[in-house]
Design an enzyme around this catalytic site. Structure first.
Site, PDB file in Angstrom:
ATOM      1  N   SER A 122       0.823  -1.220   0.000  1.00  6.85           N
ATOM      2  CA  SER A 122       0.000   0.000   0.000  1.00  6.85           C
ATOM      3  C   SER A 122       0.849   1.259   0.000  1.00  6.85           C
ATOM      4  CB  SER A 122      -0.912   0.004   1.235  1.00  6.85           C
ATOM      5  OG  SER A 122      -0.122  -0.023   2.410  1.00  6.85           O
ATOM      6  N   SER A 125      14.953  -7.260   4.464  1.00  7.89           N
ATOM      7  CA  SER A 125      15.684  -7.102   5.711  1.00  7.89           C
ATOM      8  C   SER A 125      16.015  -5.624   5.874  1.00  7.89           C
ATOM      9  CB  SER A 125      16.933  -7.993   5.681  1.00  7.89           C
ATOM     10  OG  SER A 125      17.699  -7.839   6.833  1.00  7.89           O
ATOM     11  N   TYR A 149      13.595  -3.888  16.929  1.00  2.00           N
ATOM     12  CA  TYR A 149      13.534  -3.890  15.457  1.00  2.00           C
ATOM     13  C   TYR A 149      14.777  -4.568  14.882  1.00  2.00           C
ATOM     14  CZ  TYR A 149      13.368  -2.126  10.648  1.00  2.00           C
ATOM     15  OH  TYR A 149      13.355  -2.028   9.276  1.00  2.00           O
ATOM     16  N   LYS A 192      15.140  -8.021  12.485  1.00  2.00           N
ATOM     17  CA  LYS A 192      15.781  -8.115  11.169  1.00  2.00           C
ATOM     18  C   LYS A 192      16.963  -9.094  11.206  1.00  2.00           C
ATOM     19  CE  LYS A 192      13.030  -5.332   8.874  1.00  2.00           C
ATOM     20  NZ  LYS A 192      12.096  -5.857   7.871  1.00  2.00           N
ATOM     21  N   ASN A 238      13.212   6.720   2.040  1.00  2.00           N
ATOM     22  CA  ASN A 238      12.227   7.772   2.299  1.00  2.00           C
ATOM     23  C   ASN A 238      10.791   7.268   2.069  1.00  2.00           C
ATOM     24  OD1 ASN A 238      10.918  10.133   2.708  1.00  2.00           O
ATOM     25  ND2 ASN A 238      12.108  11.321   1.236  1.00  2.00           N
ATOM     26  N   THR A 239      10.186   6.754   3.141  1.00  2.00           N
ATOM     27  CA  THR A 239       8.825   6.198   3.082  1.00  2.00           C
ATOM     28  C   THR A 239       8.046   6.676   4.320  1.00  2.00           C
ATOM     29  OG1 THR A 239       9.307   4.275   4.462  1.00  2.00           O
ATOM     30  CG2 THR A 239       9.789   4.060   2.099  1.00  2.00           C
TER      31      THR A 239
HETATM   32  P1  NDP Z   1       5.794   1.744   5.129  1.00  2.00           P
HETATM   33  O1  NDP Z   1       5.339   2.093   6.512  1.00  2.00           O
HETATM   34  O2  NDP Z   1       5.665   2.765   4.049  1.00  2.00           O
HETATM   35  O3  NDP Z   1       5.101   0.396   4.623  1.00  2.00           O
HETATM   36  C1  NDP Z   1       4.872  -0.689   5.472  1.00  2.00           C
HETATM   37  C2  NDP Z   1       3.919  -1.647   4.814  1.00  2.00           C
HETATM   38  O4  NDP Z   1       3.732  -2.771   5.703  1.00  2.00           O
HETATM   39  C3  NDP Z   1       2.560  -1.025   4.548  1.00  2.00           C
HETATM   40  O5  NDP Z   1       2.204  -1.275   3.222  1.00  2.00           O
HETATM   41  C4  NDP Z   1       1.622  -1.738   5.523  1.00  2.00           C
HETATM   42  O6  NDP Z   1       0.396  -2.021   4.882  1.00  2.00           O
HETATM   43  C5  NDP Z   1       2.356  -3.064   5.765  1.00  2.00           C
HETATM   44  N1  NDP Z   1       2.006  -3.688   7.054  1.00  2.00           N
HETATM   45  C6  NDP Z   1       2.238  -3.209   8.303  1.00  2.00           C
HETATM   46  N2  NDP Z   1       1.744  -4.057   9.223  1.00  2.00           N
HETATM   47  C7  NDP Z   1       1.188  -5.088   8.544  1.00  2.00           C
HETATM   48  C8  NDP Z   1       0.510  -6.278   8.912  1.00  2.00           C
HETATM   49  N3  NDP Z   1       0.287  -6.602  10.199  1.00  2.00           N
HETATM   50  N4  NDP Z   1       0.068  -7.121   7.948  1.00  2.00           N
HETATM   51  C9  NDP Z   1       0.250  -6.816   6.649  1.00  2.00           C
HETATM   52  N5  NDP Z   1       0.874  -5.697   6.219  1.00  2.00           N
HETATM   53  C10 NDP Z   1       1.329  -4.848   7.156  1.00  2.00           C
HETATM   54  O7  NDP Z   1       7.337   1.347   5.317  1.00  2.00           O
HETATM   55  P2  NDP Z   1       8.500   0.887   4.292  1.00  2.00           P
HETATM   56  O8  NDP Z   1       8.006   0.818   2.911  1.00  2.00           O
HETATM   57  O9  NDP Z   1       9.662   1.721   4.598  1.00  2.00           O
HETATM   58  O10 NDP Z   1       8.805  -0.581   4.869  1.00  2.00           O
HETATM   59  C11 NDP Z   1       8.758  -1.757   4.096  1.00  2.00           C
HETATM   60  C12 NDP Z   1       9.800  -2.722   4.613  1.00  2.00           C
HETATM   61  O11 NDP Z   1      11.101  -2.160   4.439  1.00  2.00           O
HETATM   62  C13 NDP Z   1       9.688  -3.066   6.098  1.00  2.00           C
HETATM   63  O12 NDP Z   1       9.908  -4.454   6.272  1.00  2.00           O
HETATM   64  C14 NDP Z   1      10.833  -2.264   6.733  1.00  2.00           C
HETATM   65  O13 NDP Z   1      11.288  -2.864   7.911  1.00  2.00           O
HETATM   66  C15 NDP Z   1      11.856  -2.320   5.625  1.00  2.00           C
HETATM   67  N6  NDP Z   1      12.885  -1.279   5.665  1.00  2.00           N
HETATM   68  C16 NDP Z   1      12.549   0.059   5.609  1.00  2.00           C
HETATM   69  C17 NDP Z   1      13.555   1.020   5.655  1.00  2.00           C
HETATM   70  C18 NDP Z   1      13.249   2.479   5.636  1.00  2.00           C
HETATM   71  O14 NDP Z   1      14.157   3.293   5.981  1.00  2.00           O
HETATM   72  N7  NDP Z   1      12.054   2.916   5.223  1.00  2.00           N
HETATM   73  C19 NDP Z   1      14.978   0.639   5.735  1.00  2.00           C
HETATM   74  C20 NDP Z   1      15.203  -0.786   5.763  1.00  2.00           C
HETATM   75  C21 NDP Z   1      14.200  -1.690   5.730  1.00  2.00           C
HETATM   76  P3  NDP Z   1      -1.066  -1.633   5.434  1.00  2.00           P
HETATM   77  O15 NDP Z   1      -0.896  -0.610   6.529  1.00  2.00           O
HETATM   78  O16 NDP Z   1      -1.768  -1.103   4.234  1.00  2.00           O
HETATM   79  O17 NDP Z   1      -1.612  -2.937   5.905  1.00  2.00           O
END
Ligand code: NDP
Length: 271
Positions: free
Chosen positions: A14, A132, A146, A150, A180-181
């Site tokens: 999403s 990861s 966290y 990982k 950047n998210t």
């Molecule tokens: P976002 O917060 O933008 O996205 C997180 C996503 O996870 C959303 O789409 C959300 O979907 C989904 N989610 C959360 N909880 C649940 C759940 N219980 N069941 C199903 N879906 C769930 O973060 P990012 O895009 O940054 O993160 C994506 C991945 O990247 C994560 O695993 C994060 O640990 C990893 N990551 C991120 C970094 C960063 O700096 N941004 C760096 C390194 C790793 P919805 O709420 O629609 O259900």
């Protein structure tokens, strides 16, 4: 209806990295299923079918995988991307809160993996790509839970990869640096804060906020995930972005004591 195109499932599509990954895979010719806990709130994306999934629910995971098989006939790639951050000193969160983080970041991955593996083994092919982090291989004070989640994902993925390789299935890791998210806005704050850690926690929170704001674009990670999904000879680990590449190298070549000093310096901790 069975499809002849390769089918990819991206959890947590999403927003952020998952959304960019779904788009990248669709552009590369995959039939893509993206998931969210509430697809009614997700804006439609060209070429992507959105289905509901909560990775903390056994029933939701089973239903999702069955729905994909019924509709598309197969699953070639599963991207376990759904995840959530947490901050605070390790002593500042309840065990229930720690378990909730693991339920998404670790057990969530195990649930989807167990559900998809019988199909991939029967096909004799498939790739499971786990999102990861640099925190899968380095420490980060004030993010211990966290970081632990990982690190767990790294050990699980590398071990499982050896078990399923002979069945034509690979389990691969993508390791982004700060990206950047919406990640920072969704970070879980500690439910048992202690005054003794407050000042250092604030410093750590600011470091994370600045890093994410100035981080790589999600498409950088999406391209690494696409490479993991399509490389003819895949690597076990793909770093995503320049920071992750540098840190991965430094972790391997810098002596432990010097690395430890750098972690403390970066986090403004007394030496
Ligand atoms: P976002 O917060 O933008 O996205 C997180 C996503 O996870 C959303 O789409 C959300 O979907 C989904 N989610 C959360 N909880 C649940 C759940 N219980 N069941 C199903 N879906 C769930 O973060 P990012 O895009 O940054 O993160 C994506 C991945 O990247 C994560 O695993 C994060 O640990 C990893 N990551 C991120 C970094 C960063 O700096 N941004 C760096 C390194 C790793 P919805 O709420 O629609 O259900």
């Amino acid at each position: 209806m069975a499809t002849r195109r390769a089918v990819a499932v991206v959890t947590g599509a999403s927003s952020g990295i998952g959304r960019a990954t779904a788009l990248e895979l669709a552009a590369a010719g995959f039939d893509v299923v993206g998931t969210s806990r509430n697809t009614s709130k997700v804006a439609a994306l060209d070429g992507i079918t959105f289905l509901d999934l909560d990775v903390t629910s056994d029933a939701s995971v089973t239903a999702l995988i069955q729905q994909v098989i019924d509709r598309f006939g197969r699953i070639d790639v599963l991207v376990n991307n759904a995840g959530i951050g947490s901050t605070g000193a390790a002593e500042e969160s309840s065990l229930v809160q720690d378990q909730n983080i693991f339920d998404i970041n670790v057990f969530g991955v195990m649930r989807t993996t167990k559900a998809v593996l019988p199909h991939m083994r029967a096909q004799g092919r498939g790739r499971i790509i786990n999102t990861s982090s640099i925190y899968g291989f380095i420490p980060q004070p004030y993010m211990a839970v966290y970081v632990a989640s990982k690190h767990a994902l790294e050990g699980y993925s590398e071990s499982l990869d050896h078990e399923v390789r002979e069945h034509g299935v690979r389990v691969l890791l993508v390791e982004p640096g700060a990206t950047n998210t919406a990640f920072e806005g969704n970070i879980v704050q500690p439910d048992a804060p202690l005054a003794v850690y407050a000042q250092q926690r604030r410093i750590a929170d600011q470091l994370v906020a600045d890093a994410v704001k100035g981080g790589d674009a999600p498409v950088t990670v999406a391209k690494a995930i696409l490479a993991a999904a399509t490389d003819s000879t895949p690597k076990l680990r793909y770093t995503a972005g320049p920071l992750a590449g540098r840190l991965s190298l430094l972790r391997r070549i810098v002596p432990a004591r010097a690395f430890d000093r750098q972690i403390r310096k970066f986090n403004k901790l007394a030496s």
